[in-house]
Design a protein around this motif. Structure first.
Motif, PDB file in Angstrom:
ATOM      1  N   PHE A 131      39.709   6.806  19.344  1.00  0.00           N
ATOM      2  CA  PHE A 131      38.295   7.030  19.653  1.00  0.00           C
ATOM      3  C   PHE A 131      37.979   8.477  19.998  1.00  0.00           C
ATOM      4  O   PHE A 131      36.864   8.785  20.392  1.00  0.00           O
TER       5      PHE A 131
ATOM      6  N   TYR B 151      34.486   5.254  25.103  1.00  0.00           N
ATOM      7  CA  TYR B 151      35.740   4.584  24.757  1.00  0.00           C
ATOM      8  C   TYR B 151      36.931   5.536  24.798  1.00  0.00           C
ATOM      9  O   TYR B 151      38.010   5.209  24.295  1.00  0.00           O
TER      10      TYR B 151
ATOM     11  N   TYR C 107      40.140   4.010  25.782  1.00  0.00           N
ATOM     12  CA  TYR C 107      40.531   2.743  25.169  1.00  0.00           C
ATOM     13  C   TYR C 107      41.678   2.963  24.186  1.00  0.00           C
ATOM     14  O   TYR C 107      41.825   4.018  23.595  1.00  0.00           O
ATOM     15  N   LYS C 108      42.477   1.910  24.002  1.00  0.00           N
ATOM     16  CA  LYS C 108      43.637   2.008  23.115  1.00  0.00           C
ATOM     17  C   LYS C 108      43.337   1.361  21.753  1.00  0.00           C
ATOM     18  O   LYS C 108      42.581   0.392  21.672  1.00  0.00           O
ATOM     19  N   THR C 109      43.954   1.892  20.735  1.00  0.00           N
ATOM     20  CA  THR C 109      43.727   1.345  19.396  1.00  0.00           C
ATOM     21  C   THR C 109      45.013   1.350  18.583  1.00  0.00           C
ATOM     22  O   THR C 109      45.994   1.965  18.961  1.00  0.00           O
ATOM     23  N   TRP C 110      44.990   0.671  17.455  1.00  0.00           N
ATOM     24  CA  TRP C 110      45.922   0.908  16.351  1.00  0.00           C
ATOM     25  C   TRP C 110      45.137   0.650  15.075  1.00  0.00           C
ATOM     26  O   TRP C 110      43.947   0.305  15.126  1.00  0.00           O
TER      27      TRP C 110
END
Lengths: 427, 438
Positions: A150, A156, A159-162
């Motif tokens: 992000f 965000y 915030y964590k993502t993949w």
């Protein structure tokens, strides 16, 4: 390494060597595909990419180091097939950044690097004392490229993502699927690949800017923002016409509204899970396809115009499927393509890798020499350069494989000092 | 200063390569778009700006709408497809079937640094306009050719579209539903073309950097089929490394063996994507507390495992299937995440989960993503002036932020021949000769 080159290295400069990016050194913290994919391209064109990894957890921040697929029964951080694929032609060193001595060595490397690249969660490098301001103090013209889901700012930012999350949040998952159904999504981390490409683009733009002005900068890349640029016409339909993609009959499955084409889809062929794609770009394409089909229904007047084929699309697709489903997908492909209409079998991995002249004649699957895995085929690159062609010969680095080489050639440490660093667990 | 300020790119109009020109133009290159007489066909692709065509996104109306618009006012059809892919370009028309048109293109290339094109293999050579011809007027030219199968493979003359490239090139094999009687799906948005263009631009930039070091140009051959093939993640390397074949699954990675579903229908009829459990013992405890605060614990007897997990020293994936309690904890976490999602609007679920460190996503449509507060706050929405319209148009913004060399849309897509005189004058073709070029 020749003495002159080693000296030049110690001054922080890489002399031109005939490769496209041979003058570039990258201090690389990237991992997985979204980061490592970017520096793979740069390494293949001659950049010296030095992966810096943690000796305590054996570089396992990049989980692909020990993840399926494996060449044999051996397991461990030097055996992950995906890691090897994404890290060919790079060097790997270990450095314990929990220690002051480790940080000192990293500072020395940064001073000799053009680029620092990473795709940690936002703020991680800063926490270690190597955020933008710190990097700049070490080298005024440093190019720092961070890449996270992000970006580093905004609601965000933490915030964590993949890959699949990035695809979901950027509209890409939604636009892949049948109308009025659960999204099908992409079936793989399309945005890890593409995020890596945008990271490579960002690094290259930054390098060109630096070449022309002498200036470095911090490029804060957000993978989901990059993803959000990939559905441009749909977004303009919203901003100009207030027409949302979330509406009946969208997304369009395998049909095509822009440009309007029919038939345009993927149809069953003989066998289990065998399919053919066909796209008629024009009335002329349809006339040709109708001749190839050679059945009476295909010559009916209702199908001659695009408007007629769009209006009767359900019936047209049913007729077409009845024709394709009794046939072998490659023989259908051959007949339609030879007549001049776009068509391609949905190829399985084995078919496009082992039996397709479009990839084998290209040299798309080079075999690399990996220090422990042996010889392994990897993804090559889809561009050939007449003067500075890419090279993919060496496999991804084992944990710490090039630590001694980098300490001695780049930083000028002698054998005793290097031995001491090993003993103290710094490297 | 933009990264590519002062770099001129000549683009031969073609729907396949248009995105590459946009990527270069939005980073400051002077992109000159060369169209054939009559204009590029993608000027007539839907969707269209309303006021011209009504519900122009309905394909059945598309062609007749274009014809009506053109007949009514001789106007260009205001294709939003054209608008998007051709920002930051200037345009002119050259008829390459005429010698004066070819002469003008040579002069244009001589004034430029880079040529990008997607002409059928052999066409430019037949016109005397291929790399070998053009280096005579521009010795250090960077020429990027991007074609469906590259210039050299035996498949080079096969016709292709975005659909057939993605189907034959690998992405489609991985994409679709658990129910394999449904055809595999092509992901939307021209990603086959766009992937090719990403590689074409990476190639151009790599060559521009090399030119900065050495002063030399070169010819670059990009294959879109090859580009799709190496943009399939595990599909390729599971086969290359272990000889395994992946199979498509709804909303998750195609894998050799089936995995558990991850998409959940939230209370508001929208989908979330999940699949990542909490990372730490306290994370499982936080999940229990969230469940409890929503009054959902009574619906999930297994929640007790989450409450107990918070007292553990550690917990790891590797223990699943080995340690019965750990297996039960992960299973309870999956059930809890599913239950919470079904009971909340998707946005609330997304924020709630992320705040306690659980990696989930909300499946947004493109317009929902565009209007999302996070992207809006980061400045993703940009306005572009269209002189013909009263109000500026909001466009998708920057894919990357380079503070020292900012991304920007410098102008809206060109109308047909809009910069004809301006560009011909720049390359020294005087007014008397200009009518000969097209």
């Amino acid at each position: 390494m020749a003495g002159a080159t080693a000296n030049a290295n110690r001054n922080g400069m890489r002399p031109p060597d005939g490769t496209a990016l041979g003058t570039v050194r990258i201090c690389d913290f990237t991992g997985q595909l979204a980061g490592a994919g970017a520096t793979k391209w740069l390494a293949a064109f001659g950049a010296e990419v030095i992966r810096v990894e943690d000796p305590v957890n054996q570089g396992m921040w990049d989980v692909l180091r020990n993840y399926d697929p494996f060449v044999d029964d051996r397991r461990g951080p030097d055996f992950g097939g995906g890691f090897n694929n994404h890290n060919v032609e790079k060097k790997g060193i270990t450095l314990n950044l929990r220690t002051e001595r480790g940080k000192e060595i990293l500072r020395e490397i940064v001073k000799r690097s053009d680029v620092v690249s990473e795709n940690f969660a936002a703020g991680v490098l800063d926490k270690w004392g190597f955020g933008w301001e710190a990097l700049r103090e070490l080298r005024e013209d440093i190019l720092y490229v961070s890449n996270c889901g992000f970006g580093h700012t905004g609601p965000y930012g933490r915030y964590k993502t993949w890959g699949p999350i990035v695809q979901a949040m950027s509209g890409l998952t939604f636009t892949s699927g049948l109308p009025d159904s659960e999204p099908a999504g992409w079936g793989y981390s399309y945005m890890d690949h593409t995020g890596g490409m945008y990271m490579a683009l960002a690094i290259l733009f930054g390098l060109i800017h630096k070449q022309r002005t002498g200036e470095g900068q911090w490029i804060d890349l957000s993978c989901s923002e990059a993803g959000l640029t990939l559905n441009g016409p749909a977004i303009l339909d919203w901003t100009v016409n207030a027409r949302p993609m979330r509406r009946p009959d969208r997304p369009e499955g395998n049909r095509s509204a822009s440009p309007p084409m029919a038939p345009h889809g993927i149809f069953a062929c003989r066998g289990d899970d065998e399919w053919i794609s066909i796209a008629c770009r024009s009335d002329a394409d349809w006339a040709v396809l109708a001749t190839v089909i050679g059945e009476s229904w295909a010559s009916e007047a209702r199908w001659k115009t695009l408007a007629g084929r769009l209006e009767g699309q359900d019936a047209l697709e049913a007729k077409l499927t009845a024709w394709t489903e009794t046939q072998d997908k490659f023989s259908v492909q051959r007949r339609i393509v030879e007549a001049g209409v776009p068509s391609a079998a949905v190829q399985r991995p084995a078919e496009r890798i082992d039996d397709d002249p479009g990839t084998s004649e290209w040299g798309l699957w080079p075999e690399v020499e990996h220090s422990k895995m042996g010889r392994v085929r990897v993804d090559g690159l889809p561009a050939h350069f007449s003067k500075t062609e890419w090279k993919i010969e060496r496999g991804g680095p084992c944990v710490g494989e090039h630590t001694d080489e980098v300490l001695s050639d780049l930083l000028g440490y002698d054998a005793d000092e290097i031995a001491r660093l090993h003993q103290e667990g710094i490297v | 200063m933009s990264a590519l300020e002062g770099t001129r790119v000549v683009e031969l109009a073609n729907e396949r390569i248009a995105f590459a020109g946009k990527l270069l133009g939005d980073m400051g290159a002077d992109v000159v778009l060369v169209e054939a007489p009559g204009g590029d066909p993608s000027r007539r692709y839907p969707p269209f700006a309303d006021g011209v065509t009504g519900d122009s996104n309905a394909p059945a109306l598309a062609t007749s709408a274009v014809e009506a618009a053109e007949a009514e006012r001789g106007a260009e059809p205001d294709s939003l497809y054209w608008w998007h892919y051709n920002t930051s370009k200037r345009g002119l028309v050259l008829d390459l079937e005429r010698e004066a048109g070819r002469e003008a293109l040579r002069a244009l290339v001589a004034s430029a640094d880079v040529l990008i094109e997607s002409e059928a293999p052999g066409r430019l050579a037949a016109l005397g306009l291929d790399y070998d011809d053009l280096v005579k007027v521009k010795p250090d030219l960077i020429h990027v050719s991007m074609t469906p199968f590259g210039r050299t493979t035996s498949r080079r003359d096969e016709p292709a579209t975005d659909l057939t490239l993605l189907a034959g090139g690998g992405p489609v094999w991985s994409c679709g539903y658990d129910d394999r009687s449904i055809p595999p799906i092509r992901g939307g948005g021209n990603q086959g073309y766009q992937t090719g263009c990403h590689y074409a631009v990476m190639s151009a930039l790599t060559a521009i950097f090399h030119h900065g070091v050495s002063g030399e140009g070169q010819f670059i051959d990009v294959s879109m089929h090859a580009a799709a093939n190496v943009t399939t993640e595990m599909s390729s390397y599971f086969y290359l490394v272990a000889g395994k074949t992946v199979h498509r699954q709804t909303g998750r990675h195609a894998m050799p063996e089936p995995s558990m579903p991850v998409q959940i229908l939230a209370k508001d009829g929208r989908y979330a994507t999940t699949g990542m459990p909490p990372r730490t013992p306290s994370g499982f405890g936080d999940l229990y507390d969230w469940l409890d605060s929503l009054g959902l614990v009574p619906q999930l007897p297994e929640a007790i495992f989450l409450d107990n997990a918070r007292h553990r020293k550690s917990i790891g994936f590797a223990e699943i299937g080995v340690d019965d309690e750990v297996t039960a904890i992960f299973s309870a976490a999956r059930e809890a995440i599913t239950l919470i999602c079904r009971n909340l609007p998707v946005e609330e679920f997304f924020n709630g989960a992320q705040r306690i460190g659980i990696t989930v996503g909300s499946i947004l449509s493109p317009e929902e993503a565009y209007e999302n507060a996070h992207f809006v706050e980061r400045g993703f929405q940009v306005e572009v002036k269209h002189p013909e319209r009263d109000e500026a148009v909001r466009y998708p913004g920057a894919p990357y932020k380079l503070p020292a060399s900012p991304w920007a849309i410098s102008r809206r897509a060109p109308r047909l021949g809009e910069h004809q005189d301006e560009i011909l004058a720049e390359i020294g073709i005087d007014a008397a000769e200009r009518s000969e070029v097209c």
